[in-house]
Structure formats: structure tokens, C-alpha cells
Design an enzyme around this catalytic site. Structure first.
Site, PDB file in Angstrom:
ATOM      1  CG  ASP A  26      -2.116   0.919   1.020  1.00  0.00           C
ATOM      2  OD1 ASP A  26      -2.141   1.666   0.019  1.00  0.00           O
ATOM      3  OD2 ASP A  26      -3.030   0.882   1.871  1.00  0.00           O
ATOM      4  CB  ILE A  27       3.470   2.256  -2.179  1.00  0.00           C
ATOM      5  CG1 ILE A  27       3.093   1.975  -3.634  1.00  0.00           C
ATOM      6  CG2 ILE A  27       4.103   1.003  -1.555  1.00  0.00           C
ATOM      7  CD1 ILE A  27       4.286   1.706  -4.547  1.00  0.00           C
ATOM      8  CE  LYS A  28      -4.155   4.915   0.051  1.00  0.00           C
ATOM      9  NZ  LYS A  28      -3.761   3.821   0.975  1.00  0.00           N
ATOM     10  NE  ARG A  29       6.089   5.667  -2.763  1.00  0.00           N
ATOM     11  CZ  ARG A  29       5.970   5.513  -1.440  1.00  0.00           C
ATOM     12  NH1 ARG A  29       4.831   5.776  -0.823  1.00  0.00           N
ATOM     13  NH2 ARG A  29       7.001   5.110  -0.723  1.00  0.00           N
ATOM     14  CG  ASP A  84      -2.736   6.440   2.931  1.00  0.00           C
ATOM     15  OD1 ASP A  84      -3.834   6.135   3.446  1.00  0.00           O
ATOM     16  OD2 ASP A  84      -2.067   5.666   2.229  1.00  0.00           O
TER      17      ASP A  84
END
Lengths: 307, 307
Positions: A103-106, B108
Site C-alpha cells: 500500500d504505497i499510493k505512489r 493517505d
């Protein structure tokens, strides 16, 4: 990799991913004490405590669930040592046969997205050699910058047979601030959902696409619409349990085949021992409490996907 | 920190940030050979080459510009060793008195944003001790998840006197796919710009806010509107040079006081030695070529901000 994920979900009857988001406050005192005794109250001490905690949880749940989802922020907060903990956690989960969703949301422009893709799901070239750093099978991405921030990831995905989940409608209270705004009568998250479907159409596994979406458990009405817009996208569902969602509310995240969604629980599993329901285990047996919480979640989710 | 940045920009007459985005293909052969000879074609070899390259560039430009902007993706692609290079680059730039803008584009939900904030601009608590990992003064953020993904960063900013730049209108060709969509007659980037102004109003330095915005040099018409919507936000401007923007096109990014924008150039500076214009320096003198390119950029930008 999407085929492997779907296969495991079917076999285990568990559309569950365990979120490995180890706040230090979740780690039982005896685990922290052992690490701090050896390494002091240092970043390395924190790293050792986190890895020991994660490994115990993985050992307790790897035969029950298809996947884990470490949240990189929880590791990145401890700098380099934290990121070593992330790397070791991913590698340990892989060694136990789990699918790893980073879960890195890059997300960034072209060549920069490509660099992220190389680091997380590809291989870095150094002279004539190639190196893989973080053993992740899927990663999460942020779509704000548009197609040319996503496509470089998909290029690497195709080469490596890995996948992505694109933030579409997130679980947090203010997700609507931009995501729900109406554009030509349709909210932004639906426009993103259409793109997810489009990106994924070019990159299909057997039944589902390598391009999935993140849709929060807290917004089931919106999931109903998104499910139809992107029928072949697996939906990664955060916000179950601690953030408010429950199994019976998640029916519309799934397709008629009982597939199409994988539900994340982090704190509800890994810190189960802190809940009254699982207090009988005690902090010493935090991993057994996590296992029990997975079994309870598995039953609860049957209300969502068994027809 | 915004006061320090503004003060340096005034003193140096250089609204310039040098993007330290070291693709290995930019690093001259002699620098790579030296590192690979000692450490082999390994991730550590890549790290050593990158740090040597960055330090030489920093040494050549630190007296000319107020700030550098390392793009973390370019480091993250080399895993842990790459992130050590990032850490060492930030620390070295700070030791030379430069403001460090970490281009990390994180974002996030609540507690997770807080963890990112701790790792990048705050301090991590381990037992009774506190540790700072990456020496950054500003970081870039992605707003897709809304206010509750941004506010945890601002909380840490206030404690640490640090700042952020929020992606508003990005420089890439497909940025318009979502950012330009009209919502009640206004494009999404304007709605984000209004939020940037609102978030920043609560957190002002002497003249400008600690909350800035990213607006690409490739979209000057949109910058004109955004400049008015968020008059107190410093605008970080990527896309100059390599991506197409030029000094004379950047007038509307600046306020009437000649301030309000800081323009990034990455490849155009750090790989200047590869351009015909600076070929006379040769690969051996890549750092001198970078210095010369900064001086040329400084003159070019006078067309934008000197009234």
C-alpha cells in the site's frame, strides 16, 4: 498474479487481506522490550520489534488468507530502518506463500512513475546487473495526475506479471471533497472508475484484470455503481471494521460470481488482542488473537459474497 | 521555513530550485566507474555513484540557489541503498545551507498521513527517544483524498516549522484528464487551489504561507487564475526547460512583488553537460556545466519576475 490471487481467494473462501500497519503502540510490550533490550530505544530497535511482531502474525494467519497489505507509511516513519522492516516483511510474507499488496499510493509523471515501478514491482538495472528490492505483487496508485502517471506502472506490470489497485473512492470521511464532485452529472470517482476499466481492459488475467481499484467499505452505495462501471476490476476494500464497515454492508462490492472484491482489515486483526472480544488471549498471545479475528471476519464476510 | 526560503530567493535573486533526480544514465561514466570499481555493479555501487554525483553538483551550485528538490522516486528505485542515498543527499544539502524540498507526493488517510509526516518532516518516537530520518524542509503532497489526508501533515509542519506544496495543476500532458474537468463551471484544479488557500490561511509566515502549490510551467494560463485564487501560496513550478516552459512564459506564476514562485529544473541543470550548449565542459566537468546552466536559467527567469 491476479490469477493467483483469485485462485487463493476461491480455495480459502476468504476474500481477506490482512493489513500489516504496525504502529508501535500495537506491538505488545514484551516484543518491544526484547528488541529494545538488544538494540536500545533506537530506530533499529523499532525495526526489530516491528519485524518480530509481523512475523508472528504472518505465522498465525498465512494458511487462512490469500494476502497481506503492508502500509509503507507505517514503516517509512522510522526512516531507513523502517524501510528495511518493510522489505523484510514483504519477503517473509512471500516466503510463506502470501500475495503481497504494497500500500504505497505512489503516482508521478512519466519517467518518475517508471522509477517507482522499478523500485516496487520491477527490477533496477545497475550496469549489467538487475536487482529487485521490495517483493510486492500488487501496489496501490494515486490517479490525480492522469493516465501518463499510471501507464508506466502498467508497462512494468506486464513485464513482471504484477498488478495495481488505483485509488477510486477512498474510505476516509473527506474523500468526497474532490472525489464526489459532479462533472457533467457524474462524480469524479466514476470518471476514475471508467479509466480503471479502460486501463484494465488491455491487461486481463483469466477472469479479472491486473488493474484493480480501491473503494472504501464506508461507501457501499458508490461501490454498487463502481462495480458495474468496472466489472473486471478487483476491488480492494479498506475501511472494514475499525473504520465502520461490516460484512453485510459489502454485498455490492462483489460480483454475482462471489468474486471481485478483497476486504482489508488492519488494526482489527493485528491488534485484535487489545479488543474486549479477544482479551482472553492476552498480549502474550497476540498472534493467536489475530488468527481468531481472521476466522470471525471470514464468517462475517460470507454475508457479502455467498449467494 | 517559508520565511527562510523567501529570504534566500530575495538575497540570491534566484527563484530557482535544482531538481536532484539522478537517473543513472545522467551520472558521468567516470563517476560510475569509480563507484562500481569499489562496490561492484550493485545497489550499493549505484548509491555511491549517485551520492558522489549529487555532492559534486551541490558543491557547484549551493551559493547560487536557495533550494534543491530531490525526487524520491529516483532513489526509491534502488531500494534501501537508494533511500540511503536520498537521506545522505538531503543531509549534505542541508549542511551546505540549502533548503530541501522533498518531492515525495505522499498522501493517505489520517493516521497514515501522520506516519508519512513523521518520517519526512517530523520525528519518530521510539520509547522515550525521538529520531529524525530525512532532513527535508518542505515536501510535496497529493490532494486526491481530501482535507483529512493533508491536515495531519500541516499539524507536523506547525510543530516543526516546515512546509508543503500540494499538487494542484501538474505539468504532465495528461494532467488535464481529471484536473481540468469542470465542476460547477470551475475546473478541479481551481477547487484544489481554493483549498490550498484555505489550508494556508491558518498557517502564514511573514509574507507567504507554509502551504504552497505545485503548478506546471507548461500551463501558464491556468497559473494566472491560480495565482489570484491563492495569492499567499508559493508556487513550485516543475516543467521548465526539458518539459517545455521558458522564463518569459512564467510571468503569471509570480506576484507583483516579484515573489511567489520557485521554478524547478532537474535534467536541464544536473545533466547540462549532455547538452550541446554546455558540451565544452565535457563529462569530467559536469558540475561546472551545472553551475553555468544555473546562471543561464537565473538570467532567463528575470524575464518572469523583474518588473
Amino acid at each position: 498474479m491476479i490469477n493467483e490471487l483469485v485462485g487463493k481467494i476461491k480455495k480459502l473462501e476468504a476474500p481477506i487481506v490482512v493489513g500489516l500497519d504496525p504502529m508501535l503502540s500495537y506491538v505488545p510490550e514484551h516484543v518491544k522490550e526484547k528488541a529494545f533490550k538488544e538494540y536500545g530505544e533506537t530506530l533499529k530497535g523499532a525495526k526489530e520489534a516491528i519485524v518480530a511482531y509481523n512475523k508472528a502474525i504472518i505465522d498465525a494467519i498465512y494458511d487462512l488468507v490469500p494476502a497481506v497489505k503492508p502500509q509503507i507509511a507505517m514503516y517509512e516513519q522510522f526512516g531507513i530502518e523502517g524501510l528495511i522492516a518493510y522489505q523484510e516483511t514483504c519477503a517473509y510474507a512471500k516466503s510463506k506463500g502470501l500475495v503481497v499488496i504494497g500500500d504505497i499510493k505512489r503516482g508521478d509523471i512519466g519517467s518518475t512513475s517508471e522509477a517507482y515501478a522499478i523500485g516496487h514491482i520491477g527490477k533496477a538495472k545497475v550496469g549489467s546487473k538487475e536487482y529487485q528490492s521490495f517483493e510486492q505483487d500488487f501496489i496501490t496508485l494515486n490517479p490525480y495526475m492522469g493516465s501518463d502517471s499510471i501507464l508506466p506502472f502498467l508497462k512494468v506490470c506486464k513485464e513482471e506479471k504484477k498488478g495495481v489497485f488505483v485509488l477510486t473512492k477512498t474510505s476516509n470521511p473527506s474523500s468526497g471533497e474532490f472525489q464526489d464532485r459532479l462533472i457533467d452529472g457524474k462524480p469524479l470517482y466514476e470518471w476514475v472508475g471508467e479509466k480503471v476499466h479502460e486501463w484494465g481492459s488491455d491487461f486481463m488475467g483469466d477472469e479479472y484484470s491486473y488493474v484493480g481499484a480501491v473503494v472504501g467499505a464506508t461507501y457501499p452505495e458508490m461501490a454498487k455503481v463502481l462495480r458495474k462501471i468496472m466489472p473486471k476490476a478487483y476491488i480492494l476494500v479498506p475501511g472494514y471494521g475499525a473504520q465502520g464497515g461490516a460484512g453485510k454492508d459489502l454485498k455490492d462490492f462483489f460480483n454475482a460470481d462471489g468474486l471481485g472484491a478483497i476486504v482489508n482489515s488492519s488494526r482489527g486483526i493485528i491488534a485484535a488482542y487489545k479488543q474486549e472480544q479477544y482479551a482472553k488471549f492476552g498480549a502474550e498471545n497476540f498472534a493467536e488473537a489475530a488468527r481468531e479475528a481472521v476466522l470471525v471476519m471470514k464468517e462475517d464476510l460470507r454475508q457479502a459474497w455467498v449467494k
